[in-house]
Design an enzyme around this catalytic site. Structure first.
Site, short mmCIF file in Angstrom:
data_model
loop_
_atom_site.label_atom_id
_atom_site.label_comp_id
_atom_site.label_asym_id
_atom_site.label_seq_id
_atom_site.Cartn_x
_atom_site.Cartn_y
_atom_site.Cartn_z
N ASP A 1 0.06 5.15 0.79
CA ASP A 1 0.01 6.03 1.84
C ASP A 1 -0.22 5.25 3.49
OD1 ASP A 1 0.09 7.91 0.14
OD2 ASP A 1 -2.15 7.46 -0.47
N ASP B 1 0.90 -1.23 0.14
CA ASP B 1 0.20 -0.16 0.02
C ASP B 1 0.83 1.14 -0.24
OD1 ASP B 1 -2.46 1.48 0.51
OD2 ASP B 1 -1.68 1.81 2.60
#
Length: 190
Positions: free
Chosen positions: A27, A25
């Site tokens: 952020d 992922d």
């Protein structure tokens, strides 16, 4: 890494499944979460991010980023904004093999928005990896849901935004990104 709650088990003495790709992922996992960030100057790597990617690269494991970027669908960001932020993060990380993102808002019902499997499946295809040989590392349940839906494994690296119930339900957690990668590589990764 630690197991949290019931999780996958393997017979005693059986080797772990080979990992051919790790999908992160963006952020809150690789870079500091700045909501709807379109400014590359605001990109800051999280502790251990560069080292984790370097370890994987050194071990011959493909890397990718799979990220929900609903700010595009909400009119808060453009595709060009997201590509500039991704390019800055990629430069700081020393190069990741593939960057994919979902531009849709949650209500769009698309197949690419995590926790649906679309981004993970596309990244696996682009990397030439079977989904079952991929691991998704993220900071929220949607990341692990996408991994599970695609037939990949997931590792949760909690942060301040991770809800306690997400941690409790995660089959595998790690205290930080570097520990997660070292655990996948079977030890200290050095």
């Amino acid at each position: 890494m630690t197991a949290a709650g019931p999780g996958p088990t393997r017979p005693s003495g059986a080797p772990p499944r080979a990992v051919t790709a790790v999908l992160f992922d963006r952020d809150g996992t690789l870079i500091a979460d700045v909501p709807y960030n379109g400014d590359p100057e605001r990109v800051r790597l999280l502790p251990g991010a560069r080292q984790a990617v370097d370890l994987l690269r050194g071990a011959g494991v493909a890397t990718g980023v799979v990220s929900n970027q609903s700010g595009i669908g909400r009119g808060l960001l453009t595709h060009a904004d997201v590509r500039r932020v991704n390019a800055r993060a990629d430069a700081l990380l020393g190069g990741v093999d593939v960057w994919l993102y979902c531009p849709h808002p949650p209500e769009a019902g698309c197949d690419c928005r995590k926790p649906r499997p679309g981004l993970v499946l596309r990244a696996a295809r682009r990397l030439g990896s079977a989904p079952g040989a991929c691991v998704v590392i993220g900071d929220i349940a949607a990341d692990l849901g996408a991994a599970r839906a695609a037939g990949a494994r997931g590792v949760l690296v909690p942060n301040a935004a991770t809800r306690p119930e997400e941690v409790a339900r995660a089959p595998v957690t790690a205290p930080d990104l570097l520990c997660a990668v070292r655990g996948l590589l079977g030890g200290d990764g050095s």
